[in-house]
Design a protein around this motif. Structure first.
Motif, mmCIF file in Angstrom:
data_model
loop_
_atom_site.group_PDB
_atom_site.id
_atom_site.type_symbol
_atom_site.label_atom_id
_atom_site.label_comp_id
_atom_site.label_asym_id
_atom_site.label_seq_id
_atom_site.Cartn_x
_atom_site.Cartn_y
_atom_site.Cartn_z
ATOM 1 N N LEU A 197 0.837 -1.195 0.000
ATOM 2 C CA LEU A 197 0.000 0.000 0.000
ATOM 3 C C LEU A 197 0.874 1.248 0.000
ATOM 4 C CD1 LEU A 197 -2.327 -1.239 2.863
ATOM 5 C CD2 LEU A 197 -2.755 -1.413 0.421
ATOM 6 N N LYS A 198 0.302 2.356 -0.444
ATOM 7 C CA LYS A 198 1.067 3.598 -0.502
ATOM 8 C C LYS A 198 1.160 4.288 0.852
ATOM 9 C CE LYS A 198 0.168 4.678 -5.310
ATOM 10 N NZ LYS A 198 -0.418 5.603 -6.264
ATOM 11 N N GLU A 199 0.076 4.268 1.622
ATOM 12 C CA GLU A 199 0.037 5.011 2.875
ATOM 13 C C GLU A 199 -0.395 4.121 4.024
ATOM 14 O OE1 GLU A 199 -2.701 8.139 2.036
ATOM 15 O OE2 GLU A 199 -1.216 9.334 0.970
ATOM 16 N N ASP A 200 -0.013 4.517 5.216
ATOM 17 C CA ASP A 200 -0.330 3.775 6.422
ATOM 18 C C ASP A 200 -1.833 3.811 6.726
ATOM 19 O OD1 ASP A 200 0.404 2.183 8.526
ATOM 20 O OD2 ASP A 200 0.874 3.854 9.872
ATOM 21 N N LYS A 201 -2.485 4.918 6.404
ATOM 22 C CA LYS A 201 -3.915 5.025 6.707
ATOM 23 C C LYS A 201 -4.770 4.101 5.841
ATOM 24 C CE LYS A 201 -4.403 9.167 3.899
ATOM 25 N NZ LYS A 201 -4.713 10.583 3.901
ATOM 26 N N GLN A 202 -4.234 3.596 4.737
ATOM 27 C CA GLN A 202 -4.982 2.672 3.895
ATOM 28 C C GLN A 202 -5.172 1.317 4.576
ATOM 29 O OE1 GLN A 202 -2.633 2.775 0.278
ATOM 30 N NE2 GLN A 202 -4.326 3.778 -0.783
ATOM 31 N N VAL A 203 -4.259 0.969 5.482
ATOM 32 C CA VAL A 203 -4.367 -0.314 6.183
ATOM 33 C C VAL A 203 -5.676 -0.366 6.963
ATOM 34 C CG1 VAL A 203 -3.358 -1.764 7.989
ATOM 35 C CG2 VAL A 203 -1.884 -0.651 6.303
ATOM 36 N N GLU A 204 -5.986 0.719 7.681
ATOM 37 C CA GLU A 204 -7.220 0.758 8.472
ATOM 38 C C GLU A 204 -8.453 0.759 7.574
ATOM 39 O OE1 GLU A 204 -7.311 0.284 11.707
ATOM 40 O OE2 GLU A 204 -5.117 0.144 11.621
ATOM 41 N N ALA A 205 -8.347 1.338 6.393
ATOM 42 C CA ALA A 205 -9.485 1.369 5.476
ATOM 43 C C ALA A 205 -9.716 0.009 4.816
ATOM 44 C CB ALA A 205 -9.266 2.440 4.414
ATOM 45 N N ILE A 206 -8.669 -0.779 4.656
ATOM 46 C CA ILE A 206 -8.779 -2.062 3.961
ATOM 47 C C ILE A 206 -9.142 -3.203 4.918
ATOM 48 C CG2 ILE A 206 -7.417 -3.788 2.688
ATOM 49 C CD1 ILE A 206 -6.103 -1.513 1.218
ATOM 50 N N LYS A 207 -8.787 -3.088 6.180
ATOM 51 C CA LYS A 207 -9.060 -4.175 7.139
ATOM 52 C C LYS A 207 -10.511 -4.643 7.142
ATOM 53 C CE LYS A 207 -5.312 -3.930 10.423
ATOM 54 N NZ LYS A 207 -4.919 -3.640 11.810
ATOM 55 N N PRO A 208 -11.514 -3.761 7.104
ATOM 56 C CA PRO A 208 -12.897 -4.265 7.087
ATOM 57 C C PRO A 208 -13.243 -5.064 5.827
ATOM 58 C CG PRO A 208 -12.850 -1.951 7.706
ATOM 59 C CD PRO A 208 -11.467 -2.315 7.273
ATOM 60 N N THR A 209 -12.548 -4.840 4.730
ATOM 61 C CA THR A 209 -12.834 -5.565 3.488
ATOM 62 C C THR A 209 -11.967 -6.808 3.318
ATOM 63 O OG1 THR A 209 -11.278 -4.223 2.226
ATOM 64 C CG2 THR A 209 -13.552 -3.441 2.323
ATOM 65 N N LEU A 210 -11.151 -7.133 4.290
ATOM 66 C CA LEU A 210 -10.249 -8.284 4.180
ATOM 67 C C LEU A 210 -10.992 -9.612 3.975
ATOM 68 C CD1 LEU A 210 -7.253 -8.526 3.984
ATOM 69 C CD2 LEU A 210 -7.154 -8.984 6.416
ATOM 70 N N PRO A 211 -12.139 -9.858 4.618
ATOM 71 C CA PRO A 211 -12.863 -11.101 4.309
ATOM 72 C C PRO A 211 -13.296 -11.190 2.847
ATOM 73 C CG PRO A 211 -13.636 -10.197 6.368
ATOM 74 C CD PRO A 211 -12.724 -9.162 5.771
ATOM 75 N N ARG A 212 -13.670 -10.066 2.249
ATOM 76 C CA ARG A 212 -14.042 -10.062 0.827
ATOM 77 C C ARG A 212 -12.827 -10.367 -0.037
ATOM 78 N NH1 ARG A 212 -16.468 -4.962 -0.076
ATOM 79 N NH2 ARG A 212 -18.401 -5.899 0.609
ATOM 80 N N VAL A 213 -11.686 -9.808 0.322
ATOM 81 C CA VAL A 213 -10.450 -10.057 -0.422
ATOM 82 C C VAL A 213 -10.087 -11.535 -0.341
ATOM 83 C CG1 VAL A 213 -7.967 -9.577 -0.469
ATOM 84 C CG2 VAL A 213 -9.596 -7.703 -0.146
ATOM 85 N N THR A 214 -10.155 -12.104 0.848
ATOM 86 C CA THR A 214 -9.842 -13.519 1.031
ATOM 87 C C THR A 214 -10.787 -14.392 0.209
ATOM 88 O OG1 THR A 214 -9.072 -13.037 3.259
ATOM 89 C CG2 THR A 214 -9.509 -15.334 2.753
ATOM 90 N N ASP A 215 -12.068 -14.051 0.200
ATOM 91 C CA ASP A 215 -13.037 -14.820 -0.578
ATOM 92 C C ASP A 215 -12.733 -14.744 -2.072
ATOM 93 O OD1 ASP A 215 -15.601 -16.269 -0.949
ATOM 94 O OD2 ASP A 215 -16.154 -14.376 -1.946
#
Length: 166
Positions: A97-115
């Motif tokens: 990722l480009k920025e550290d704040k993107q990690v917090e934005a992506i964490k809620p979508t991690l189950p969708r990414v895994t699927d």
């Protein structure tokens, strides 16, 4: 009268010599302008550009390093022809990722990414992963799919930590 003819001849010689002197002077002045113009062009093209490259290097040095986010390890069975033995694929990936704040934005979508990753990986055949070209295509496809899942955020790349086909 001979003296006047000699005087007229001398005046004529000076008159003829004067235009040749002016021609030489004009050529010399033009040569000076050509040399000055060439020097100015050289400075403008080569030396002036050096300062802007130093500024670009300073901007690159000031750029933030990328941030990496782990995705949970996945173990999937791969599609094969009927009667063949079942092969498994074990994958560990990291999202760049480009920025550290993107990690917090992506964490809620991690189950969708895994699927999305698992459904795509289950459709692969072992021959799809042969060679570096196969891994490159897999990497590009996973990057495309994760960017669709986390939009409007963007993932720079999907990096492999481990790939095992068994």
């Amino acid at each position: 009268m001979a003296d006047s003819e000699q005087a007229d001849a001398a005046d004529g010689a000076e008159a003829v010599a004067a235009p040749k002197g002016k021609l030489k002077l004009m050529i010399a002045v033009a040569g000076v302008f050509v040399i000055l113009g060439g020097g100015a062009a050289t400075w403008f093209l080569f030396f002036r550009g050096g300062h802007s490259s130093e500024v670009k290097q300073a901007e690159v040095a000031a750029a933030k390093p990328p941030v990496f986010m782990d995705v949970p390890e996945m173990l999937v069975n791969m599609t094969g022809a009927p009667g063949e033995r079942v092969q498994y694929l074990k994958v560990k990936v990291v999202l760049e990722l480009k920025e550290d704040k993107q990690v917090e934005a992506i964490k809620p979508t991690l189950p969708r990414v895994t699927d999305l990753f698992q459904t795509y990986l289950r459709e692969l055949r072992p021959i799809d992963l042969n060679g570096s070209a196969g891994l490159f295509r897999l990497k590009e496809e996973l990057t495309r799919r994760v960017n669709l899942a986390v939009a409007p955020n963007a993932v720079t790349a999907v990096l492999f930590k481990e790939i095992v086909v068994q």
